[in-house]
Design an enzyme around this catalytic site. Structure first.
Site, mmCIF file in Angstrom:
data_model
loop_
_atom_site.group_PDB
_atom_site.id
_atom_site.type_symbol
_atom_site.label_atom_id
_atom_site.label_comp_id
_atom_site.label_asym_id
_atom_site.label_seq_id
_atom_site.Cartn_x
_atom_site.Cartn_y
_atom_site.Cartn_z
ATOM 1 N N HIS A 157 -4.243 -1.701 -6.373
ATOM 2 C CA HIS A 157 -3.514 -0.537 -6.862
ATOM 3 C C HIS A 157 -4.502 0.475 -7.425
ATOM 4 C CE1 HIS A 157 0.323 -3.190 -7.465
ATOM 5 N NE2 HIS A 157 -0.005 -3.013 -6.207
ATOM 6 N N VAL A 201 3.222 12.631 0.612
ATOM 7 C CA VAL A 201 3.886 13.711 1.356
ATOM 8 C C VAL A 201 2.884 14.780 1.786
ATOM 9 C CG1 VAL A 201 6.157 13.352 0.309
ATOM 10 C CG2 VAL A 201 4.541 14.901 -0.795
ATOM 11 N N THR A 246 -10.019 -4.791 0.773
ATOM 12 C CA THR A 246 -10.899 -5.171 1.883
ATOM 13 C C THR A 246 -11.720 -4.019 2.445
ATOM 14 O OG1 THR A 246 -9.183 -4.713 3.530
ATOM 15 C CG2 THR A 246 -9.230 -6.934 2.570
ATOM 16 N N ASP A 304 0.820 -1.224 0.000
ATOM 17 C CA ASP A 304 0.000 0.000 0.000
ATOM 18 C C ASP A 304 0.851 1.270 0.000
ATOM 19 O OD1 ASP A 304 -2.458 -1.522 0.248
ATOM 20 O OD2 ASP A 304 -1.920 -1.810 2.348
#
Length: 436
Positions: free
Chosen positions: A50, A338, A307, A22
Site C-alpha cells: 500500500h 481517474v 515485487t 492494487d
C-alpha cells in the site's frame, strides 16, 4: 458500557478492494483515517503493498495499515501473517513521522519465517503450467501451516523452546521439499530460532490480544476503520481459483480476522480503479496486450509495490465489479486512477459478456469458461488532464468535468451504488469526496 448500534453511520467502516488488488486502498485508507481513532488491518502479509504519497515523501506499507501516518492507534489483527523483521523496519520508519502512534500486534497472528519463503518458491515450481505468480513472500505456506495446526504464532516468539519445537514440526511437515535445503541442518534451524526469539523480544511490547482491545475501544466510543488487503477477485472462495491469494479478502473477513462483529460495521467502502490491473496469472476478461496497455501501465505507474513486476491492465469490467459489490455488500465506491484514463481519447467499459455466442448475466467460475467469454463494450470520450479540475477535497458532482461525470454516472447506474470518492494522482491531496 451499553452501545447503541443504530448510532453514527461513520463510526465503523471497512475498506476493501473490488478487483484483483492494487486498487488504491492504501491511499483511500490514508485519506479516511484522519476521521478515525483506530485503523485495523485484518488479512494478508507482506504480499500486500500500500503506497501513500504526502508531498515529496512516499511511504510503502506492507504490514502496517495505511492509516499509520494520520491516526492514533493501528492494529494488526489475528488474520494476518507477519514477517517480524519487516514489521520492525516499518515501525521504525513510521515512528519517525508519527511518534505518538500506538502499534498493537495480535499475539495470535501467525509468523512468516525464512522456511516459508523458501517453500513459497519451491511450491510455485511444482505448479508448473498452473503457476500462480506468487510474490514469494512466504504467505501461502504460512497459512498452510496455520490451518494444518502446526504454525508459529507471534506469542510463540517469546519462548525459545516453543520456537525450536515448532520449527522442527514445520520441517517434518514439509520434509519432502526441505530435505535438500539448508533447513535440513538442525543447527540452521537453531540459528533461525535464535533470530526469531530476538525479534520476539523486540516486538513483545506491541503484542496484545487484539480482539479484546478492538471491542474495548469500540465500547469506549472510539471510531474504527478496518483495512483489507488484496481484492475480492483474489479471495480463495470467491475469486478465480486457483489464481487467488491465501487469505480471505472480502469484507466479512474483517470479522474473522479481528474478532469484531460485522453487525457493528456501519459502512463498507469498496475501492476500484477506473480501469483494471492484475499481478500474476489467471483469467482477465478485459485485458489489453497492445501499445495501449503499455501507455496505461506507464501513465498509472502499474508496477507491483512488493515485487516491482509490471501489472497486467485492461478496461473496467462492470460484471466483475457488480459481483464484487454483491459479495462485499458495498455501500459506496471510491474510484481511483481517474487521471490515468484521462490521457486517452476513447475509453471503453465492459458492460456484459458473451459466452459461446450468448449474452450472460453471471460470472463463470470454471477457468475454461472464463477464458471463452467475450467482453461487450460501451465507449466514452476521454476527459483530458484533471490537474486544474479536481482542486478541492469536497466537490459537488456537477463541478466534475462533464466527460468524467458521464463515466461515473454509467458506473453508478450499472452497479447500483454511489461513487462517493474519486482519486487522481498519487498524492493524498488529489482525493475528492463527492457531495450530493
Amino acid at each position: 458500557m451499553s452501545v447503541n448500534y443504530s448510532e453514527d453511520n461513520n463510526r465503523t467502516a471497512v475498506v476493501v478492494g473490488l478487483q484483483f488488488g492494487d486498487e488504491g486502498k492504501g491511499k483511500i485508507t490514508d485519506f479516511l483515517s484522519e476521521s478515525y481513532d483506530v485503523v485495523v488491518r485484518f488479512n494478508g502479509g507482506t504480499n500486500a503493498g500500500h503506497t501513500v504519497v504526502v508531498g515529496n515523501e512516499t511511504y510503502k506499507f506492507h504490514l502496517l495499515p495505511s492509516g499509520s501516518l494520520r491516526t492514533k492507534v493501528v492494529v494488526l489483527g489475528s488474520g494476518m501473517v507477519i514477517d517480524p523483521q519487516s514489521l520492525i523496519s516499518e515501525i521504525e520508519i513510521v515512528k519517525k513521522n508519527n511518534s505518538n502512534l500506538a502499534v498493537v500486534v495480535s499475539s495470535n497472528a501467525h509468523v512468516v519465517t525464512k522456511i516459508h519463503k523458501y517453500l513459497d518458491v519451491e511450491e510455485e515450481k511444482i505448479r508448473s503450467s498452473m503457476v500462480i505468480g506468487t510474490t514469494a513472500q512466504g504467505i501461502g505456506p504460512t497459512y498452510e501451516d496455520k490451518y494444518a495446526r502446526s504454525g508459529l504464532r507471534m506469542i510463540d516468539l517469546l519462548d525459545y523452546k516453543t520456537i525450536i519445537e515448532k520449527l522442527d514440526i514445520i520441517y517434518r511437515m514439509h520434509e519432502n521439499l526441505l530435505s535438500r535445503s539448508e533447513f535440513s541442518d538442525p543447527s540452521v534451524r537453531e540459528n533461525l530460532a535464535k533470530e526469531l526469539y530476538s525479534y520476539g523480544q523486540e516486538l513483545k511490547k506491541y503484542m496484545y490480544y487484539t480482539d479484546i482491545l478492538i471491542n474495548k475501544l469500540y465500547n469506549e466510543g472510539r471510531t474504527i476503520l478496518f483495512e483489507g488487503a488484496q481484492g475480492v477477485l483474489l479471495d480463495p472462495d470467491f475469486g478465480f481459483y486457483p489464481y487467488v491469494t491465501s487469505s480471505n479478502t472480502i469484507s466479512a473477513s474483517s470479522y474473522t480476522g479481528t474478532g469484531f462483529s460485522m453487525r457493528k460495521i456501519k459502512k463498507v467502502i469498496g475501492v476500484a480503479k477506473a480501469y483494471v490491473s492484475k499481478v500474476g496469472a489467471g483469467p482477465f476478461p478485459t485485458e489489453l496486450n497492445d501499445d495501449l496497455a503499455k501507455k496505461i501501465r506507464d501513465a498509472g505507474g502499474e508496477y507491483g509495490t512488493t515485487t516491482g513486476r509490471p501489472r497486467r491492465v485492461g478496461w473496467l469490467d462492470v460484471p466483475l465489479l457488480k459481483y464484487a459489490v454483491q459479495i462485499d455488500d458495498v455501500d459506496e465506491i471510491a474510484l481511483t486512477k481517474v487521471d490515468t484514463l484521462g490521457i486517452l481519447h476513447t475509453i471503453k467499459v465492459c458492460y456484459s459478456y458473451e459466452l459461446d455466442g450468448k449474452q450472460i448475466d453471471y460470472i463463470p467460475k470454471h477457468i475454461s469458461e472464463v477464458s471463452r467469454v467475450k467482453p461487450l463494450y460501451e465507449e466514452f470520450e476521454g476527459w483530458g488532464d484533471l490537474s486544474s479540475s479536481l482542486l478541492h477535497p469536497k466537490m459537488r458532482k456537477w463541478e466534475i468535468p462533464q466527460q468524467l461525470r458521464r463515466y461515473i454516472d454509467f458506473i453508478e447506474e450499472q452497479i447500483g451504488r454511489p461513487v462517493t470518492i474519486i482519486s487522481s494522482g498519487k498524492d493524498r491531496s488529489k482525493t475528492v469526496r463527492i457531495e450530493r
